[in-house]
Structure formats: C-alpha cells, structure tokens
Design an enzyme around this catalytic site. Structure first.
Site, PDB file in Angstrom:
ATOM      1  N   GLU A  53     -74.767  75.428  94.133  1.00  0.00           N
ATOM      2  CA  GLU A  53     -73.729  76.256  93.511  1.00  0.00           C
ATOM      3  C   GLU A  53     -73.956  77.685  94.011  1.00  0.00           C
ATOM      4  O   GLU A  53     -75.061  78.213  93.886  1.00  0.00           O
ATOM      5  CB  GLU A  53     -73.850  76.200  91.995  1.00  0.00           C
ATOM      6  N   GLU A  60     -65.476  84.418  85.851  1.00  0.00           N
ATOM      7  CA  GLU A  60     -66.345  83.692  84.930  1.00  0.00           C
ATOM      8  C   GLU A  60     -66.686  84.584  83.746  1.00  0.00           C
ATOM      9  O   GLU A  60     -66.953  85.774  83.907  1.00  0.00           O
ATOM     10  CB  GLU A  60     -67.632  83.239  85.622  1.00  0.00           C
TER      11      GLU A  60
END
Length: 225
Positions: free
Chosen positions: A121, A212
């Site tokens: 990620e 985010e």
C-alpha cells in the site's frame, strides 16, 4: 472491514432488544437514518476514470463522483475512510490534479495505490492535516520531486484491511515537506527512489488521487486530469 461491520450490526441489534417494545420502532427508524447518511464502500468506473471509496462505517462521510476526474468528500467525526479517482491498473505516470482540501484533524491528500506480489500500500502525500502520517513509520531518506523534498518512510500493517482481504503488508510513504493542493506528481521519481532504498513495488493494482480521513472532519473537492 466485514468483521467490524458485522460487529456494529450485532451491537445495534443487541441495543434494540434491550429497550422497551414501544421504543423498538423508533430505534429502528433512527438506525435506518444513520445507515443512510453515509456513502457505502464501492469501486468501479465513472466518467472515464476508476474510483474507489472505502469506509469503516464510523461517523458521517459523503463521497460523490463528479464529471470526468472530479469528486467531492465531506466528512464529520469519522472513523476511517479513503476515496478518490484515478486508474486501474496504475503505473509510473505523471498525475496532474487540482482542487481544495480542508481537513479538521487527521487527513491526507495523496496519490494512493496498491501493488501485488508483493502486497504494498503506497502513499505520495501532497498535503495533510494536524498529523504527519510518516511519523508512525521508519524513516528511510528523501527524494526531491516537483518542487519539494519528500520524506520517505515504511511501515508494517498487521492483520489489516487490504485489497486481498485481511492481511499483513508493508506501506511505502513519500510525504511532501511543502504541502500543496494542486500540481503534477511525477510518480516515477518516487518509485525509483523507493527502489534504490530496497522498497520494491509489485504489479500495479489501482492508483487514485485520494482523500483520507481518520477520526476527523473536513471536506475535499478534487479533479484529476
């Protein structure tokens, strides 16, 4: 993600059973309103771009796809979410974007993606709120790109949500020292710098310009070109 959602549903059902019968209908209506006020997790194609939106279900977050590469997010007292537009698969490409990003608390604006074999990620963080996301990782060095120095970090996530379900995987971070919202991100500069540090990527999965939020509130309006 699935386990947490099941636990939340179980907790709601248990609470409903604990109240008097004449309050059950009212509680059911309230739970329905709560579930409807946040955008559910989803992925797909929208107006020529790939999009991905994931939420852990906490708080209030509304993600909306717009024309072409545009999207907006508004959130309040969330647990954790990440969403945005881009491509699937991603690549070592130049990514140009514009918009606004106004977190109150912990939030990131980044080029965000995943690879497989190995499962990685990664974040190229352009701006963030009151918490530097790299501070929880291991500092590896720097790379200069697109008018700023970026600090490079790695971190390990254990039994965490991933594109392959719950897994243990590594995160790669490049965090821009001079925050900005808008410009071109030369992803190859980061990928090459990471590789020189032994931080190798695998086969690209999706790659988006992502907003985010983590235990915070805020808003974001981003257009990917």
């Amino acid at each position: 993600m699935l386990t947490k959602n099941l636990l939340l549903c179980f907790a709601a059902a248990k609470a409903a059973l604990a109240v008097p019968h004449d309050s059950v209908a009212q509680r059911s209506d309230a739970l329905h309103m709560l579930s409807e006020r946040s955008t559910p997790s989803s992925t797909g194609e929208n107006n020529g771009f790939y999009y991905s939106f994931w939420t852990d279900g906490g708080g209030d977050v509304t993600y909306t796809n717009g024309d072409a590469g545009a999207y907006t997010v508004e959130w309040s007292n969330v647990g954790n979410f990440v969403g945005g537009k881009g491509w699937n698969p991603g690549s070592a490409q130049d990514i140009t974007y514009s918009g606004t990003f106004t977190p109150s608390g912990n939030g990131y604006l980044s080029v965000y993606g995943w690879t497989t074999d190995p499962l990685i990620e990664y974040y190229i963080v352009e701006s963030y709120g009151d918490y530097n996301p790299g501070s929880g990782g291991t500092y590896k060095g720097t790379v200069t790109s697109d008018g700023s120095v970026y600090d490079i970090y790695t971190a390990t996530r254990t039994n965490a949500a991933s594109i392959q379900g719950t897994a243990t995987f590594t995160q790669y971070w490049s965090v821009r020292q001079n925050k900005r919202v808008g410009g071109t991100v030369t992803t190859s500069n980061h990928f090459n710098a990471w590789a020189k540090l032994g931080m190798n990527l695998g086969t690209h999965n999706y790659q988006i310009v992502a907003t985010e939020g983590y235990q915070s509130s805020g808003s974001s309006s981003i257009t990917v070109q």
